[in-house]
Design an enzyme around this catalytic site. Structure first.
Site, PDB file in Angstrom:
ATOM      1  N   HIS A 182     103.271  23.938 -27.732  1.00 40.85           N
ATOM      2  CA  HIS A 182     104.077  24.534 -28.806  1.00 40.85           C
ATOM      3  C   HIS A 182     105.584  24.441 -28.530  1.00 40.85           C
ATOM      4  O   HIS A 182     106.397  24.556 -29.439  1.00 40.85           O
ATOM      5  CB  HIS A 182     103.623  25.972 -29.114  1.00 40.85           C
ATOM      6  N   ASP A 212      97.001  24.049 -25.964  1.00 47.49           N
ATOM      7  CA  ASP A 212      98.416  24.372 -25.949  1.00 47.49           C
ATOM      8  C   ASP A 212      99.076  23.933 -24.649  1.00 47.49           C
ATOM      9  O   ASP A 212      99.854  24.674 -24.045  1.00 47.49           O
ATOM     10  CB  ASP A 212      98.635  25.882 -26.202  1.00 47.49           C
ATOM     11  N   SER A 288     107.957  30.218 -22.076  1.00 42.40           N
ATOM     12  CA  SER A 288     106.814  29.350 -22.350  1.00 42.40           C
ATOM     13  C   SER A 288     106.834  28.099 -21.487  1.00 42.40           C
ATOM     14  O   SER A 288     107.861  27.437 -21.394  1.00 42.40           O
ATOM     15  CB  SER A 288     106.837  28.887 -23.802  1.00 42.40           C
TER      16      SER A 288
END
Lengths: 371, 188
Positions: A182, A212, A288
């Site tokens: 992402h 992901d 992230s």
């Protein structure tokens, strides 16, 4: 000297090398002198013990040889993929019928469930879970671009849009990094920055939206390959309550590596997702794609999302999945055949502060762009 | 019937430290045990240690005269390894909640107790040997473990004749006995 003579006599007696006369005399002597009798008993026991010890020693040696031989022949292996063939074959012959029935039943159920799963897949949980990719404020980005332009001429081509960003870390010293898929949403290429702000061009080698995860390959002549990474990527399972820490770039787009600590608070992720697990830790946009490390300096996960309506509930993707996507990438593209995921940690026994000193060199900030 | 015969022959070979038998048993069982340990929070080194420990336990069992094989070799080896590994995990304070229980297992607690007692004895012998010092240690090892004869031992160590080497060996043996029994009596 007397003792030695006696010992010699006892040994001859025990080995049955005495002549009948001598033997009779010695047995008489044993009966008469309790000390001698005691010594014979003691020595018998000791010799027995020695023989067992010798046998144990020799067996260990044989086992060692067998292990090395089988390893060299490829009948057993260490380090590579596990072969569980023997077990699987045996289980197969044993449970063949059950398997067939189960497969039929399972097939029907799977078919029904797959519809439901697609409906409830993590991607649709945006309402409750926030992906921790960085949100780009156009103004800040502009300022930042000016600053980097001042420091060193950016390697960006002209006329590109920034799509997002986050963190990434090396899994192979030749420039392969792992981050979240992402982080690269809508991007066609990415640049990465080390903790000193040095910029490297990177290509998106592989991405798996379902897990992901994505792999970036640094494609820049300024990048110096790293011989061995200080941390390893763990294949095994995680322990509930285990203390963990992460490094990342939550101040995106500022080039400041930040450390957060926490602990594993559940073995599954959001709503029982088994690809990931839950960590009690504060994390922000930009974290992230950062590595989750345990106290031995092993990477056990990739930080990816946090729950919106709860404090400090963060989710990480289990590091096992890194191995899976690396395998998938290799299968898809021969070019990346040489990727070898770091498998030994030199950080064991070091405290967190000195671990971080070494690890931070290999955690990068990612900026994803679209031409 | 044939498989059973083969297993008996293998165990007999193991009891005689026959390398062919050891390799066969090793090859047939190692991967299963390794997979079990790796899947339960272990490393490759730990898998090898545990497996070899189990092989030693099997060897000890095969050596005793009263030995009867009540199950297949792989069931026995797996049961021993499983027990040893769970124990090790507990000692290390590492936990796992996915212990694989699909395999058949047999009761091995008694065998393991005997095995541990023997291991303790071996450790005492090892300690005694280590505190013996050279050349006593090598002399004793040469004679009792490598089973060399007095003639070649005296040559290797440079004694003028076999009798001198023999006297030296007895002196060493007496010291070793003292060292061993000193520990043994404390241990008892």
């Amino acid at each position: 000297m007397d003792d030695i003579l006696l010992l010699q006599t006892i040994e001859r007696y025990l080995e049955g090398k005495m002549l009948p006369d001598e033997k009779a005399f010695f047995e008489q002597h044993r009966k008469n002198v309790p000390e001698v009798d005691q010594m014979v008993v003691e020595h018998t026991m000791f010799i027995h013990q020695m023989e067992d010890f010798a046998a144990n020693h020799n067996l260990k040696h044989s086992l060692h040889l067998a292990h090395e031989k089988l390893l060299a022949n490829g009948d057993i292996n260490e380090g590579g993929e596990l072969t569980t063939k023997a077990k699987v074959v045996r289980m197969w012959t044993k449970y063949r019928k059950v398997t067939a029935i189960a497969a039929v039943v399972g097939g029907v159920i799977a078919f029904a469930i797959s519809g439901l799963v697609a409906y409830f897949a993590p991607a649709t949980n945006q309402q409750y879970v926030a992906q921790l990719g960085a949100k780009i404020d156009a103004k800040i980005e502009q300022q930042d671009k000016k600053i980097t332009d001042l420091i060193n001429k950016s390697k960006l081509p002209v006329g590109v849009d920034i799509k997002g960003g986050g963190s990434a870390f090396l899994i192979d010293g030749n420039g392969y990094l792992v981050t979240n898929a992402h982080v690269l949403d809508g991007a066609t290429f990415a640049n990465v920055y080390n903790n000193q702000g040095k910029e490297f061009k990177a290509i998106i080698a592989y991405r798996d939206e379902k897990r992901d995860l994505a792999i970036l390959k640094i494609d820049d002549e300024d990048f110096k390959t790293v011989k061995s990474l200080p941390y390893s990527i763990k294949k095994g399972s995680i322990d509930l309550g285990e203390e963990v820490y992460t490094l990342g770039y939550p101040n995106f787009p500022r080039n400041q590596v930040v450390n957060n600590i926490g602990y594993i608070s559940a073995e599954t992720g959001f709503e029982g997702d088994t690809l990931s697990y839950q960590i009690q830790m504060n994390a922000n946009h930009g974290n992230s794609g950062g590595p989750i490390l345990n106290k031995n300096g092993e990477v056990i996960g990739v930080l990816s999302t946090k729950q919106l309506k709860a404090d400090g509930v963060t989710f990480a993707i289990n590091s096992k999945n890194i191995f899976r996507i690396v395998d998938e990438m290799k299968r898809k593209d021969d070019k990346n055949d040489m990727v070898k995921v770091s498998s030994s940690s030199s950080l064991r026994g070091n405290d967190r502060v000195s671990q971080i000193k070494k690890v931070k060199e290999y955690v990068y900030m990612v900026k994803a762009y679209n031409k | 019937m044939k498989a059973e015969f083969n297993e008996q022959a293998l165990l007999k070979g193991l009891a005689e430290n026959d390398s062919k038998a050891i390799e066969t048993i090793y090859k047939d069982n190692f991967n299963m045990v390794q997979a079990f340990i790796i899947n339960n929070n272990g490393s490759y080194d730990e898998a090898r240690d545990i497996f070899q420990e189990a092989m030693i336990a099997l060897y000890e069992k095969a050596q005793s005269e009263s030995f009867v094989l009540t199950c297949k070799i792989n069931t026995y080896v797996y049961s021993i390894c499983r027990r040893l590994w769970l124990k090790r995990l507990q000692q290390l304070g590492r936990y796992t909640n996915q212990v694989d229980s699909l395999e058949e297992t047999v009761q091995v607690e008694e065998d393991l107790e005997i095995h541990e007692k023997r291991n303790a004895d071996f450790n005492m012998m090892e300690t005694a040997m280590n505190s013996l010092g050279e050349p006593c240690r090598s002399l004793i090892e040469g004679f009792y473990i490598k089973k060399m004869d007095m003639q070649s031992l005296s040559k290797e160590f440079g004694y003028t004749n076999a009798d001198n080497a023999k006297t030296q060996k007895y002196k060493c043996l007496m010291r070793l006995k003292k060292l061993f029994f000193a520990q043994y009596n404390i241990g008892e």
